[in-house]
Each structure stands twice: as structure tokens, then as C-alpha cells.
Design a protein around this motif. Structure first.
Motif, mmCIF file in Angstrom:
data_model
loop_
_atom_site.group_PDB
_atom_site.id
_atom_site.type_symbol
_atom_site.label_atom_id
_atom_site.label_comp_id
_atom_site.label_asym_id
_atom_site.label_seq_id
_atom_site.Cartn_x
_atom_site.Cartn_y
_atom_site.Cartn_z
ATOM 1 N N LEU A 83 0.857 -1.189 0.000
ATOM 2 C CA LEU A 83 0.000 0.000 0.000
ATOM 3 C C LEU A 83 0.887 1.230 0.000
ATOM 4 C CD1 LEU A 83 -2.895 1.173 0.297
ATOM 5 C CD2 LEU A 83 -2.585 0.962 2.776
ATOM 6 N N THR A 95 -4.749 4.243 7.577
ATOM 7 C CA THR A 95 -5.665 3.515 8.459
ATOM 8 C C THR A 95 -6.968 3.200 7.737
ATOM 9 O OG1 THR A 95 -4.678 4.501 10.417
ATOM 10 C CG2 THR A 95 -6.898 3.612 10.662
ATOM 11 N N VAL A 98 -6.296 0.506 4.966
ATOM 12 C CA VAL A 98 -6.152 -0.845 5.522
ATOM 13 C C VAL A 98 -7.524 -1.408 5.895
ATOM 14 C CG1 VAL A 98 -5.245 -2.153 7.488
ATOM 15 C CG2 VAL A 98 -3.751 -0.567 6.247
ATOM 16 N N GLN A 102 -9.725 -4.970 4.013
ATOM 17 C CA GLN A 102 -9.863 -6.172 4.848
ATOM 18 C C GLN A 102 -10.137 -7.366 3.953
ATOM 19 O OE1 GLN A 102 -9.542 -6.757 8.222
ATOM 20 N NE2 GLN A 102 -8.615 -4.745 8.152
ATOM 21 N N ILE A 107 -1.075 -6.738 4.294
ATOM 22 C CA ILE A 107 -0.843 -5.396 3.761
ATOM 23 C C ILE A 107 0.394 -4.836 4.439
ATOM 24 C CG2 ILE A 107 -1.744 -3.042 3.542
ATOM 25 C CD1 ILE A 107 -4.579 -4.301 3.848
ATOM 26 N N LYS A 108 1.341 -4.379 3.639
ATOM 27 C CA LYS A 108 2.499 -3.650 4.137
ATOM 28 C C LYS A 108 2.426 -2.248 3.548
ATOM 29 C CE LYS A 108 4.414 -6.902 6.484
ATOM 30 N NZ LYS A 108 4.808 -6.846 7.867
ATOM 31 N N THR A 109 2.775 -1.257 4.347
ATOM 32 C CA THR A 109 2.667 0.130 3.907
ATOM 33 C C THR A 109 4.023 0.663 3.449
ATOM 34 O OG1 THR A 109 2.948 0.898 6.194
ATOM 35 C CG2 THR A 109 0.683 0.596 5.388
#
Length: 132
Positions: A83, A95, A98, A102, A107-109
Motif C-alpha cells: 500500500l 488507516t 487498511v 480487509q 498489507i504492508k505500507t
């Protein structure tokens, strides 16, 4: 606001280590589009857009909190997502993103500047070299 030269930022894009493999890059539009395109060149992974908005073009808040401004039109269930956002200040857009995603496998930012799983910088705001 001090800027950075493009070559310096690009070198960080080239050398940041990723500890996972990803199925898709999800760019938070509009700020995440350019960083996601650069990451696409390195990782060769498809890009999808998540259209979330909080601020106008002068960085003034348009809303009290980030909003999804267009429906999600891509498949993300059980996908490994990177992301991407340009700048993370409060983390409110990440936020929301994410929460909207769902059902993803994980998910990695990623942020060019700010607090994220992967960040090129985490310092005071600076002008991105691709902003005209």
C-alpha cells in the motif's frame, strides 16, 4: 519547504530492501500514484488505485477525515498488498485504506516520507521532486 533532488530519492527507491513478495501495489490516489509507478518499474507488479481524499492541491484539509471517493474496482481478497502513499503525517489515510482492504492476505505500507512499514524518509515535510 526544502526539496530533495530526484536522483537522491530515486536511489532510495532502487535500494530499499523488501522482505516480502507482493501480488499488487495499491496506490492511494493521488499522492501515491508517482511512487507506485516507480515501484512498479522495480518490482514489476500491477498497480491499482484506491481513491481516498483528505486534502486539496494546496494540502489544506477538505474533510474532517479521509474519505473513499470512488468504489474499489479491483480484486484484493487474499492478495499480498504493498500500500503506497507519498506522505504520511497522521496515518489517517493509511488507516482507512487498511480497513477498506480487509480480506487481503497481508498489507504492508510504503511511504516516501513518514511512518510506514517501508519508508524512504521519516523527517519533516519536504517538497517531492516530481511536484511541479
Amino acid at each position: 519547504m526544502q526539496g530533495k533532488i530526484f536522483e537522491e530519492v530515486l536511489e532510495r527507491f532502487r535500494t530499499i530492501p523488501f522482505n516480502e513478495d507482493f501480488d499488487i501495489i495499491v496506490a492511494i490516489a493521488n499522492g501515491g500514484i508517482v511512487p507506485a509507478a516507480i515501484l512498479n518499474q522495480r518490482l514489476d507488479i500491477e498497480i491499482q488505485l484506491l481513491k481516498i481524499n483528505l486534502r486539496d492541491s494546496t494540502q489544506k484539509p477538505k474533510y474532517d477525515s479521509p474519505r473513499l471517493i470512488a468504489p474499489i474496482d479491483f480484486e484484493f481478497k487474499n492478495k499480498r498488498i504493498l500500500l503506497v502513499e507519498d506522505r504520511v503525517k497522521t496515518g489517517a489515510s493509511l488507516t482507512l485504506a487498511v480497513a477498506l482492504l480487509q480480506g487481503a492476505k497481508f498489507i504492508k505500507t510504503f511511504a516516501v516520507n513518514g511512518n510506514a512499514d517501508y519508508a524512504l524518509y521519516n523527517e519533516d515535510c519536504f517538497k517531492f521532486p516530481w511536484i511541479l
